[in-house]
Design a protein around this motif. Structure first.
Motif, PDB file in Angstrom:
ATOM      1  N   GLU A 267       0.803  -1.259   0.184  1.00  0.00           N
ATOM      2  CA  GLU A 267      -0.014   0.140  -0.042  1.00  0.00           C
ATOM      3  C   GLU A 267       0.884   1.080  -0.061  1.00  0.00           C
ATOM      4  O   GLU A 267       0.555   2.357  -0.715  1.00  0.00           O
ATOM      5  CB  GLU A 267      -0.871  -0.130   1.239  1.00  0.00           C
ATOM      6  N   TYR A 271       1.025   4.259  -2.758  1.00  0.00           N
ATOM      7  CA  TYR A 271       0.563   5.561  -2.443  1.00  0.00           C
ATOM      8  C   TYR A 271       1.821   6.549  -2.788  1.00  0.00           C
ATOM      9  O   TYR A 271       1.780   7.600  -3.491  1.00  0.00           O
ATOM     10  CB  TYR A 271       0.232   5.604  -1.122  1.00  0.00           C
ATOM     11  N   THR A 355      -6.864   0.760   3.887  1.00  0.00           N
ATOM     12  CA  THR A 355      -6.084  -0.534   4.641  1.00  0.00           C
ATOM     13  C   THR A 355      -5.040  -0.389   5.656  1.00  0.00           C
ATOM     14  O   THR A 355      -4.932  -0.845   6.420  1.00  0.00           O
ATOM     15  CB  THR A 355      -5.645  -1.233   3.212  1.00  0.00           C
TER      16      THR A 355
END
Length: 386
Positions: A267, A271, A355
């Motif tokens: 993640e 990002y 998440t």
């Protein structure tokens, strides 16, 4: 030893399993994870999907309704699920390692025939009633009692923090209880309690910091009567048998933790590539890149540790120390990576729909459940001779 577990070069069947579960996690689990977390609702549709895939039967022989795989296969599945939703992963881990595995390891032929097909098939969930109020890590301080009366065990007491104990498909709780005294010490045995049984109550679910889609209840037993034949394993060996189950379970928790740690890396990489600040993607800044590099190193180390412990277990060699090391390293990697991932995401990392925010809340329990960090350190110290 299965050297491929140490080298990381997995046979095709393991790679295919991991890919299949990874696809399921991304396409089925991830889209509903935030909803179930926010609603504190049990993901019955996801569990049904895992049951259809045979995940609850991964380490059990086909004769008992399993898939004929091994414990490492379960660990691979837990790692993939742990990347996107720890609640779903712990539901599988507890259902297999804590719910069904005691019956498989210590049950009679009749007990296996009655319970394993439905537990391994995911049609029913079993729970592991060990921890008690005021006991915590000191599982030997069990106060729940079971006394024989006219061919039946009469159980009285309470348990706490019990996973999978109050769902609509929970059909079995294995309970540790004091059944007498031996050599001046408590004789602790384990007993199978079908659900429902009069006198057994799953109290209202806990309001938890994380794992909000996982089912967790305190349990009470008020003159619960079950047949004498529901004794699981040898009388007086309940505590010792459950310690063996916990040794195995620590490898599974390490795999889940590794998934959480890797999920935070994945993640954060995504990002850092997309988010721009001061004219360029934040991943171009060394501070962000180096933070993610350390996160990747933690996840890799955790994976190596649980692979090693699993290899020893499958080879029939002692693995207590390696399981404790894997659990220690992986749970700390999950917590450290969750903290770093939240920082990288900034304000978005504080929003529950992301998440990494769920990982931040979920990961702390990985350093507590199935033996705290301090317990792992104690076990490792003992194993090295201190």
């Amino acid at each position: 030893m299965n050297t491929f577990l140490s080298t990381g070069t997995l046979p095709d069947e393991y790679q295919q399993l991991a890919k299949t579960v990874r696809d399921f996690a991304q396409s089925v689990v991830a889209p509903v994870a935030a909803k179930h977390d926010a609603e504190h609702s049990f993901p019955y549709e996801v569990v049904a999907g895992m049951a259809e895939m045979g995940l609850f039967g991964l380490p059990f022989p086909e004769e008992w309704g399993g898939m004929g795989g091994d414990y490492f296969a379960l660990c691979l599945a837990l790692e993939e699920l742990g990347k996107v939703d720890q609640s779903v992963a712990i539901t599988l881990e507890a259902g297999v390692s804590l719910g069904a595995m005691p019956v498989y390891r210590f049950g009679t032929e009749e007990q296996k025939r009655e319970w394993l097909p439905q537990l391994a098939g995911g049609r029913a969930l079993g729970a592991f009633g060990l921890t008690e109020p005021g006991g915590g890590t000191d599982a030997g301080a069990t106060k729940t009692t079971a006394q024989l009366d006219d061919g039946q065990w009469v159980i009285n007491g309470s348990k706490q923090f019990i996973t999978n104990s109050g769902t609509d498909i929970t059909k079995l709780v294995t309970v540790t209880a004091v059944t007498g005294e031996r050599d001046g010490k408590k004789e602790i045995s384990s007993i199978l309690v079908p659900v429902p049984t009069p006198g057994f109550t799953a109290e209202p679910a806990y309001d938890k910091v994380g794992w909000n889609a996982s089912d967790t209840h305190p349990l009470s037993f008020d003159d619960v009567r079950v047949p004498q034949e529901n004794l699981l394993g040898e009388r007086g060996r309940g505590y010792a048998n459950f310690l063996q189950i916990l040794d195995e379970g620590r490898i599974a928790i390490a795999a889940l933790s590794t998934g959480a740690a890797q999920g935070c890396v994945d993640e954060s990489v995504k990002y850092a590539r997309e988010r721009e600040a001061f004219g360029q993607a934040i991943g171009r800044y060394q501070s962000i890149a180096f933070t993610i590099a350390r996160m990747e190193a933690r996840a890799h180390t955790a994976r190596t540790a649980y692979y090693d412990a699993a290899a020893l277990m499958l080879a029939g060699k002692p693995f207590k120390k390696q399981a404790a090391i894997a659990k220690l390293v992986a749970s700390e990697a999950a917590m450290d990576n969750a903290r770093d991932a939240t920082q990288i995401h900034g304000g978005y990392g504080f929003m529950n729909e992301f998440t990494v925010a769920r990982h931040y809340r979920d990961s702390k329990i990985l350093e507590i459940g199935e033996g705290t960090t301090e317990v792992q350190l104690m076990l490792i110290a003992r194993e090295v001779g201190l």
